[in-house]
Design a protein around this motif. Structure first.
Motif, mmCIF file in Angstrom:
data_model
loop_
_atom_site.group_PDB
_atom_site.id
_atom_site.type_symbol
_atom_site.label_atom_id
_atom_site.label_comp_id
_atom_site.label_asym_id
_atom_site.label_seq_id
_atom_site.Cartn_x
_atom_site.Cartn_y
_atom_site.Cartn_z
ATOM 1 N N HIS A 159 -30.853 74.455 -11.146
ATOM 2 C CA HIS A 159 -29.416 74.178 -11.113
ATOM 3 C C HIS A 159 -28.888 74.293 -9.695
ATOM 4 O O HIS A 159 -28.179 73.412 -9.207
ATOM 5 C CB HIS A 159 -28.686 75.152 -12.029
ATOM 6 C CG HIS A 159 -27.201 75.011 -12.012
ATOM 7 N ND1 HIS A 159 -26.568 73.809 -12.242
ATOM 8 C CD2 HIS A 159 -26.200 75.928 -11.783
ATOM 9 C CE1 HIS A 159 -25.253 73.974 -12.161
ATOM 10 N NE2 HIS A 159 -25.009 75.241 -11.875
ATOM 11 N N GLN A 160 -29.268 75.365 -9.004
ATOM 12 C CA GLN A 160 -28.831 75.582 -7.625
ATOM 13 C C GLN A 160 -30.027 75.956 -6.760
ATOM 14 O O GLN A 160 -31.006 76.535 -7.233
ATOM 15 C CB GLN A 160 -27.797 76.706 -7.549
ATOM 16 C CG GLN A 160 -26.456 76.383 -8.179
ATOM 17 C CD GLN A 160 -25.480 77.542 -8.049
ATOM 18 O OE1 GLN A 160 -25.858 78.697 -8.233
ATOM 19 N NE2 GLN A 160 -24.237 77.238 -7.722
ATOM 20 N N ASP A 162 -30.968 76.868 -2.269
ATOM 21 C CA ASP A 162 -30.587 76.816 -0.861
ATOM 22 C C ASP A 162 -31.715 76.144 -0.096
ATOM 23 O O ASP A 162 -32.771 75.831 -0.660
ATOM 24 C CB ASP A 162 -30.244 78.207 -0.308
ATOM 25 C CG ASP A 162 -31.402 79.199 -0.388
ATOM 26 O OD1 ASP A 162 -32.569 78.787 -0.251
ATOM 27 O OD2 ASP A 162 -31.138 80.405 -0.596
ATOM 28 N N GLU A 192 -29.722 70.430 -8.700
ATOM 29 C CA GLU A 192 -28.451 69.748 -8.936
ATOM 30 C C GLU A 192 -27.449 70.049 -7.834
ATOM 31 O O GLU A 192 -26.590 69.225 -7.520
ATOM 32 C CB GLU A 192 -27.895 70.185 -10.290
ATOM 33 C CG GLU A 192 -28.784 69.782 -11.459
ATOM 34 C CD GLU A 192 -28.358 70.436 -12.751
ATOM 35 O OE1 GLU A 192 -27.183 70.839 -12.861
ATOM 36 O OE2 GLU A 192 -29.197 70.563 -13.662
ATOM 37 N N GLU A 193 -27.541 71.227 -7.246
ATOM 38 C CA GLU A 193 -26.632 71.619 -6.160
ATOM 39 C C GLU A 193 -27.410 72.386 -5.113
ATOM 40 O O GLU A 193 -28.091 73.362 -5.428
ATOM 41 C CB GLU A 193 -25.497 72.502 -6.698
ATOM 42 C CG GLU A 193 -24.537 72.976 -5.622
ATOM 43 C CD GLU A 193 -23.526 73.984 -6.130
ATOM 44 O OE1 GLU A 193 -22.729 74.493 -5.311
ATOM 45 O OE2 GLU A 193 -23.536 74.288 -7.339
ATOM 46 N N VAL A 195 -26.767 74.588 -1.977
ATOM 47 C CA VAL A 195 -25.632 75.315 -1.400
ATOM 48 C C VAL A 195 -25.814 75.502 0.097
ATOM 49 O O VAL A 195 -26.926 75.469 0.627
ATOM 50 C CB VAL A 195 -25.456 76.689 -2.084
ATOM 51 C CG1 VAL A 195 -25.289 76.524 -3.585
ATOM 52 C CG2 VAL A 195 -26.631 77.612 -1.773
ATOM 53 N N ASP A 216 -32.883 66.591 -3.740
ATOM 54 C CA ASP A 216 -31.775 66.470 -4.691
ATOM 55 C C ASP A 216 -32.303 65.935 -6.011
ATOM 56 O O ASP A 216 -33.251 65.141 -6.042
ATOM 57 C CB ASP A 216 -30.707 65.504 -4.157
ATOM 58 C CG ASP A 216 -30.016 66.030 -2.915
ATOM 59 O OD1 ASP A 216 -29.410 67.107 -2.984
ATOM 60 O OD2 ASP A 216 -30.107 65.349 -1.866
ATOM 61 N N ASP A 219 -28.852 62.364 -11.675
ATOM 62 C CA ASP A 219 -27.825 62.805 -12.624
ATOM 63 C C ASP A 219 -28.249 62.598 -14.072
ATOM 64 O O ASP A 219 -27.435 62.743 -14.988
ATOM 65 C CB ASP A 219 -26.511 62.052 -12.363
ATOM 66 C CG ASP A 219 -25.904 62.410 -11.013
ATOM 67 O OD1 ASP A 219 -26.032 63.582 -10.613
ATOM 68 O OD2 ASP A 219 -25.319 61.524 -10.377
#
Length: 234
Positions: A159-160, A162, A192-193, A195, A216, A219
């Motif tokens: 999901h996230q 770095d 998905e993200e 940061v 990345d 979707d």
């Protein structure tokens, strides 16, 4: 701050993948699967692959697209009931299948990730799962020897993340992703993200030491089973 981020997933994967590799893939059904990386694997054209995953997706989606492209020669999985093409290739003798109990599969991936070469488990004793495997007795109970899995490449979805590859997952889409990530000699993660800076260490579920390449995600979040019955009022 260094970065493991790559913009082109297909190019990054194609530089590493080769025919005959063992590839561990996170996900459960279509939940939490690394769609973009699976597509990149298909587009690489690599053949004779051994896929380690809880299941092989469904026809035309997820890992099913690798079966359609005839890139897979062997599968280690705990469940394959949603894929008709899988059954057809297995019955035709085009696909070798090693069924692994779900908990055993999870532990084999974890063991490979932490450097444990093998372990004993009572799961599967007295069944075809035990055929050809060493059996020992512990406290009056038999257990079979299972090998840890070390994959050449692992593909996971988070999901996230770095840019150092620290990962966080979302709810049940976590499933087999952390275990697959641990097992890979070269782990690719899609997120998905991504940061800025670093993820809060208390939220990290897969440390960046396990991840070599980050991209990345797309979707796409396909639904495996749609509910058509009206929802009952509480």
């Amino acid at each position: 701050m260094s970065t493991k981020y790559r913009e082109d997933a297909a190019q990054a994967l194609a530089a590493v993948v080769k025919d005959g590799m063992t590839i561990a893939v996170g996900g459960f059904g279509l939940s939490g699967i690394p769609n973009r990386l699976i597509t990149a694997l298909r587009d690489s054209g690599a053949r004779n692959l051994t896929i380690v995953s809880n299941n092989m997706g469904v026809d035309g989606k997820g890992l099913g697209i690798l079966l359609e492209n005839k890139q897979v020669s062997k599968v280690l999985a705990s469940y394959v009931g949603e894929n008709k093409l899988f059954a057809q290739q297995f019955l035709n003798g085009d696909l070798e299948v090693e069924f692994v109990p779900q908990g055993t599969l999870a532990e084999r991936l974890r063991a490979g990730g932490v450097g444990v070469p093998a372990f004993y488990t009572p799961t599967g004793v007295g069944t075809p799962v035990a055929e050809g495997k060493e059996v020992m007795e512990f406290d009056g109970k038999q257990a079979i020897l299972e090998r840890g899995i070390v994959a050449d490449i692992a593909l996971v979805r988070a999901h996230q993340a770095d840019s150092e590859g620290n990962l966080r997952y979302r709810m049940t889409s976590k499933n087999f992703n952390p275990l697959a990530a641990m097992s890979g000699k070269h782990t690719f993660a899609e997120a998905e993200e991504i940061v800025a800076g670093y993820l809060d260490p208390s939220l990290v579920e897969t440390p960046g030491i396990f991840v070599k390449t980050l991209v990345d995600t797309d979707d796409v979040k396909d639904i495996e089973q749609r509910t058509v019955r009206p929802k009952q009022e509480a």
